[in-house]
Scaffold this active site. Structure first.
Site, PDB file in Angstrom:
ATOM      1  N   SER A   1       6.229  18.099   2.002  1.00 27.56           N
ATOM      2  CA  SER A   1       7.039  18.135   0.792  1.00 27.56           C
ATOM      3  C   SER A   1       7.798  16.811   0.596  1.00 27.56           C
ATOM      4  O   SER A   1       7.181  15.762   0.439  1.00 27.56           O
ATOM      5  CB  SER A   1       7.983  19.333   0.821  1.00 27.56           C
ATOM      6  OG  SER A   1       8.485  19.595  -0.472  1.00 27.56           O
TER       7      SER A   1
ATOM      8  N   LYS B   1      26.443  28.810 -20.689  1.00 37.21           N
ATOM      9  CA  LYS B   1      27.091  28.306 -19.485  1.00 37.21           C
ATOM     10  C   LYS B   1      26.920  29.262 -18.304  1.00 37.21           C
ATOM     11  O   LYS B   1      26.885  28.850 -17.140  1.00 37.21           O
ATOM     12  CB  LYS B   1      28.583  28.088 -19.765  1.00 37.21           C
ATOM     13  CG  LYS B   1      29.339  27.394 -18.666  1.00 37.21           C
ATOM     14  CD  LYS B   1      28.890  25.946 -18.524  1.00 37.21           C
ATOM     15  CE  LYS B   1      29.755  25.209 -17.527  1.00 37.21           C
ATOM     16  NZ  LYS B   1      29.320  23.817 -17.339  1.00 37.21           N
TER      17      LYS B   1
END
Length: 370
Positions: free
Chosen positions: A177, A231
Site C-alpha cells: 500500500s 456538516k
C-alpha cells in the site's frame, strides 16, 4: 745516648686534663643530655569554636563540590538535548568501498505518518547539500496515512528531478500500500524473496459511540448551523452512520484511490503499457515478490546488497569502483529520565478536554494507504 723528640709546647695540658683557656681559666664541661621522654606531650584539644569552624568548612566544601558536579552533568545533558533537537538526521557507515563518492540508504520503516515525512524531507535536504552517488530507498512498511505518503512521494520525485541522482527501491519483508506508493518513482525496485507487496488501494476507519452511550444512559446533543446542513455527514461520533455518511466518505476514498493509480502508472510507465493496466493492479490484492515481478510492479527479486549493486551500475560505476555505503539515522531523542535510567510511574489520568479530543479523533475518518 737516647734521642727523644722535641718537648711539647708549654701551653699543652698534660694528658687527661681539659684544655686550658689562654687566659688561664679551665674550659667548662659539656652540658648533660636531656632525659628521654617516653610519653610525648599530646596537642591540646580544639576549642568549640574551632570545631564549629571545621564543620562549616567541610560542609561548604561538600556543597561547592556537589554544585560543580551537578553543573557539569546539567551542561552535558543540555548540550546533548539541544543537539538532538537541532542535529537532524545523520549518516553512519554501513559498509566500506573502493570507488569515489558514496551510496546512501534512506530507510522508511513502520507506519507512515507526519514524522516519516519530516524525516525524509530533512534527509533529502541534507543530501542536496552533500550529494551522494546514488540513493537507496529502503522500505519495510505496510503503509500509513494518505497525505504523508503523498508528500514523501513528492519529495523523492523533486529530489530526482533537481539532482539527477538515481534512486533504487529496496523492499524488505513488507512494502504494501503506502509502502509501495512512496517508492513508485524509483528507477529500479528490488524486493526480497519473502516480501509481501501490492495492496494498492485506500481505506478509512471511524468509530461511533451511540450504542455505548445508550448503555450508560447518556444522551448527547449536537447542534448544526442552518447554513451548513451537511456538516454532520460522516462527522458525528455520537450516532451510528447512515448510507449518506458512507457515500460521503466513499467519494473521498475514490479520489485518493485515483491518485494512487496515477502515482503507480507514472512511476512504472515504462513497464505498464496503459493506465488501465495500473487500474487492474490497484484492486487491493497483495502479491509475493515473484508475482510482483511478473506483474511488472517490481524489477528484481533480491536483497539489499543486490540493490547496492544496481545503484552502483546506475551511477555509471563498475563493481571494482563500488563506493562506500552509508545509512541515514534519525536524530536521537534524549530525555532526562532516560539518562537517569528511570521510567514514569504511569500515565496521568485523562482530563475532560483530553477525552473530548480523543472522541473527535476517533470520529474523524482516517484515509490510509494500508
Amino acid at each position: 745516648m737516647n734521642e727523644t723528640g722535641p718537648p711539647p709546647p708549654a701551653d699543652t695540658p698534660p694528658p687527661g686534663r681539659p684544655p686550658v683557656d689562654p687566659t688561664g681559666a679551665m674550659s667548662p664541661p659539656s652540658p648533660p643530655s636531656p632525659p628521654f621522654n617516653v610519653y610525648p606531650q599530646m596537642p591540646a584539644p580544639p576549642s568549640a569554636g574551632q570545631r564549629v569552624g571545621r564543620i562549616l568548612g567541610w560542609s561548604l566544601t561538600g556543597f561547592l563540590l556537589t554544585c560543580l558536579i551537578g553543573s557539569i552533568v546539567l551542561n552535558i545533558y543540555l548540550a546533548l538535548f539541544v543537539g538532538s533537537l537541532t542535529g537532524g538526521p545523520h549518516e553512519t557507515a554501513y559498509e566500506s568501498g573502493a570507488g569515489p563518492g558514496r551510496i546512501v540508504i534512506l530507510p522508511i520503516v513502520g507506519f507512515i505518518d507526519g514524522r516519516s515525512h519530516s524525516f525524509v524531507r530533512k534527509s533529502l535536504a541534507m543530501l542536496r547539500q552533500n550529494r551522494p552517488t546514488a540513493v537507496i530507498l529502503r522500505v519495510d512498511s505496510g503503509g500509513g496515512l494518505v497525505s504523508p505518503s503523498d508528500r514523501i512521494l513528492g519529495e523523492i520525485t523533486r529530489f530526482k528531478q533537481d539532482t539527477g541522482i538515481p534512486v533504487v527501491g529496496s523492499f524488505g519483508g513488507l512494502a504494501a500500500s503506502g509502502g509501495y506508493y512512496v517508492a513508485a518513482q524509483c528507477d529500479w525496485i528490488v524486493a526480497e524473496t519473502t516480501c509481501t507487496t501490492g495492496s494498492l488501494g485506500v481505506m478509512a476507519s471511524a468509530f461511533t459511540v451511540e450504542r455505548l452511550l445508550d448503555k450508560i444512559g447518556v444522551t448527547p446533543e449536537v447542534a448544526i448551523a442552518t447554513g451548513s446542513p451537511h456538516k454532520d455527514v460522516a462527522n458525528n461520533v455520537f450516532r451510528s452512520w447512515t448510507e449518506a455518511d458512507r457515500s460521503k466518505l466513499r467519494a473521498q476514498l475514490d479520489h485518493a484511490h485515483d491518485r494512487f493509480v496515477d502515482a503507480v502508472f507514472e512511476g512504472r510507465k515504462a513497464h505498464l503499457e496503459t493506465r488501465e493496466r495500473a487500474v487492474e493492479l490497484a484492486n487491493g490484492d497483495i502479491y509475493t515478490s515473484m508475482q510482483a515481478v511478473e506483474l511488472k510492479l517490481v524489477d528484481q527479486v533480491g536483497y539489499l546488497h543486490d540493490a547496492i549493486d544496481k545503484a552502483t551500475a546506475l551511477a555509471g560505476l563498475s563493481e571494482s569502483e563500488r563506493p562506500a555505503v552509508n545509512v541515514i539515522e534519525p536524530a536521537a531523542r534524549i530525555g532526562l529520565m532516560n539518562m537517569l535510567g528511570r521510567r514514569s510511574s504511569g500515565p496521568a489520568p485523562l482530563t475532560g478536554e483530553q477525552l473530548r479530543r480523543i472522541l473527535v479523533e476517533l470520529n474523524a475518518p482516517r484515509l490510509e494507504y494500508r
